[in-house]
Design an enzyme around this catalytic site. Structure first.
Site, PDB file in Angstrom:
ATOM      1  N   GLN A  79      -0.300  -1.618  -3.444  1.00  0.00           N
ATOM      2  CA  GLN A  79      -0.648  -2.617  -2.411  1.00  0.00           C
ATOM      3  C   GLN A  79      -0.104  -2.325  -0.929  1.00  0.00           C
ATOM      4  O   GLN A  79       0.261  -3.197  -0.223  1.00  0.00           O
ATOM      5  CB  GLN A  79      -0.544  -4.171  -2.795  1.00  0.00           C
ATOM      6  N   SER A  80       0.258  -0.989  -0.737  1.00  0.00           N
ATOM      7  CA  SER A  80       0.882  -0.579   0.282  1.00  0.00           C
ATOM      8  C   SER A  80       0.144  -0.940   1.629  1.00  0.00           C
ATOM      9  O   SER A  80      -0.797  -0.340   1.816  1.00  0.00           O
ATOM     10  CB  SER A  80       1.345   0.923   0.216  1.00  0.00           C
ATOM     11  N   ASN A  81       0.539  -1.710   2.629  1.00  0.00           N
ATOM     12  CA  ASN A  81      -0.019  -1.838   3.834  1.00  0.00           C
ATOM     13  C   ASN A  81       0.050  -0.565   4.719  1.00  0.00           C
ATOM     14  O   ASN A  81      -0.795  -0.193   5.563  1.00  0.00           O
ATOM     15  CB  ASN A  81       0.763  -2.929   4.756  1.00  0.00           C
TER      16      ASN A  81
END
Ligand SMILES: *Cc1c(COP(=O)(O)O)cnc(C)c1O
Length: 336
Positions: A79-81
């Site tokens: 879920q890396s921005n």
């Protein structure tokens, strides 16, 4: 110091707004008083590309163009921005994007990962242990993969936090000081969430270069205070070597609060989720459980304890992350 900025591709809508948080300020003022709280809305750097990573990627994209690259390779959690922003920047500017992702996809494709896929990035997921043990080799593998196919790839480190990426927040610090001047105050404290350290490094260095009295504190969301002490200095040293600007490292005031990491990276306790709900209901501000919600929750606890009671103005930098909220939906059952 007169700074010469490296090549930059303008992608963010700047300056982002600086807004007062008067309802929360009132709620958290103590019998001894307390600072007026402000928020620097870096969640509004763009719509889908929103957040702090876009400021750093403006300079990374500048370097990629300068070097004649056609591919960007980077890494992060599922879920890396940062990966989501890189995927969209690639789509916007015409770079291929390869993402090296940590962990497995559990359940439906959601949040940032959904946007990665929509943006057409290629994703490769690795088990957590392998990822941490072999990250340099994984970068090497994917760089070779693209090189062999006639492409030219630029590798971007975790969170775009290095001596190039921190230019984004050296410029961001100058912008923020200008915002504060226009709003008629001179902040004593600036607070942000720290994950890979580059935002804190850029703000800390930027404030020092501006001659500002503001103390920048990174609220850690992972690792430890020692880790960020070292990482911020490492990014600043890298910046100094690459840019040829000398900096007296001893003067660098690196301030880290690592008391609110909670159970671990991307894992939060219920009080953090409640703070997220309160910020939305009281100020119309959407925080996320991995970074901004955790840091803001920590800041509110410190305010309550009187840590900032001698301060008049404190700015919280909202670094984005809203897409990461939705995969945590089950933790908000207390609202129903
Ligand atoms: C990456 C990130 C941070 C942390 O910034 P670093 O420069 O990696 O320390 C904070 N907030 C959000 C929303 C992020 O995506």
């Amino acid at each position: 110091m007169e700074l010469t900025f490296p090549p930059r591709v303008r992608l963010a809508n700047l300056p982002t707004p600086l807004q007062p948080l008067d309802r929360i300020t009132e709620k958290f003022s103590t019998p001894f008083g307390g600072p007026r709280l402000w928020v620097k809305r870096d969640d509004l750097t763009e719509s889908a590309m929103s957040g702090n990573k876009l400021r750093k990627l403006e300079f990374i994209a500048g370097e990629a163009r300068e070097r004649g690259c056609d591919t960007l390779i980077t890494c992060g959690g599922i879920q890396s921005n940062h990966c989501r922003t890189t995927a969209l920047v690639g789509a916007r500017l015409g770079f291929r994007v390869q993402l090296i992702l940590r962990g497995e996809v559990a359940g439906p494709v959601d949040g940032n990962l959904l946007v990665d896929e929509l943006a057409g990035a290629s994703t490769a997921c690795y088990p957590v242990r392998q990822y941490f043990a072999e990250l340099p080799q994984l970068f090497e593998h994917w760089k070779d993969f693209y090189d062999q196919r006639g492409h030219r790839a630029l590798c971007i480190p975790t969170g775009a936090s290095d001596g190039l990426g921190i230019w984004g927040y050296i410029a961001g610090a100058a912008e923020l000081m200008d915002d504060c001047r226009k709003a008629g105050f001179d902040p004593e404290h600036i607070v942000c969430a720290s994950g890979s350290g580059g935002t804190q490094a850029g703000l800390t260095l930027g404030c020092q270069l501006q001659g500002s009295r503001a103390r920048v504190t990174g609220y850690a969301v992972c690792d430890s205070a020692e880790y960020f002490q070292r990482k911020v200095r490492e990014d600043v040293r890298d910046w100094s070597q690459r840019s040829g600007n000398r900096i007296d490292e001893k003067l660098l005031d690196v301030s880290v609060n690592a008391d609110y990491i909670g159970p671990g990276y991307a894992v939060a306790d219920e009080p953090v989720y409640r703070t997220i709900a309160d910020a939305a209901a009281e100020e119309g501000l959407l925080l996320d459980p991995v970074y901004t919600g955790k840091a803001f929750h920590g800041l509110l606890q410190e305010l309550r304890r009187g840590r900032y009671r001698d301060c008049e103005n404190l700015v919280f930098v909202h670094t984005g992350g809203q897409f990461g909220l939705f995969p945590h939906r089950e933790h908000f059952s207390f609202l129903m």
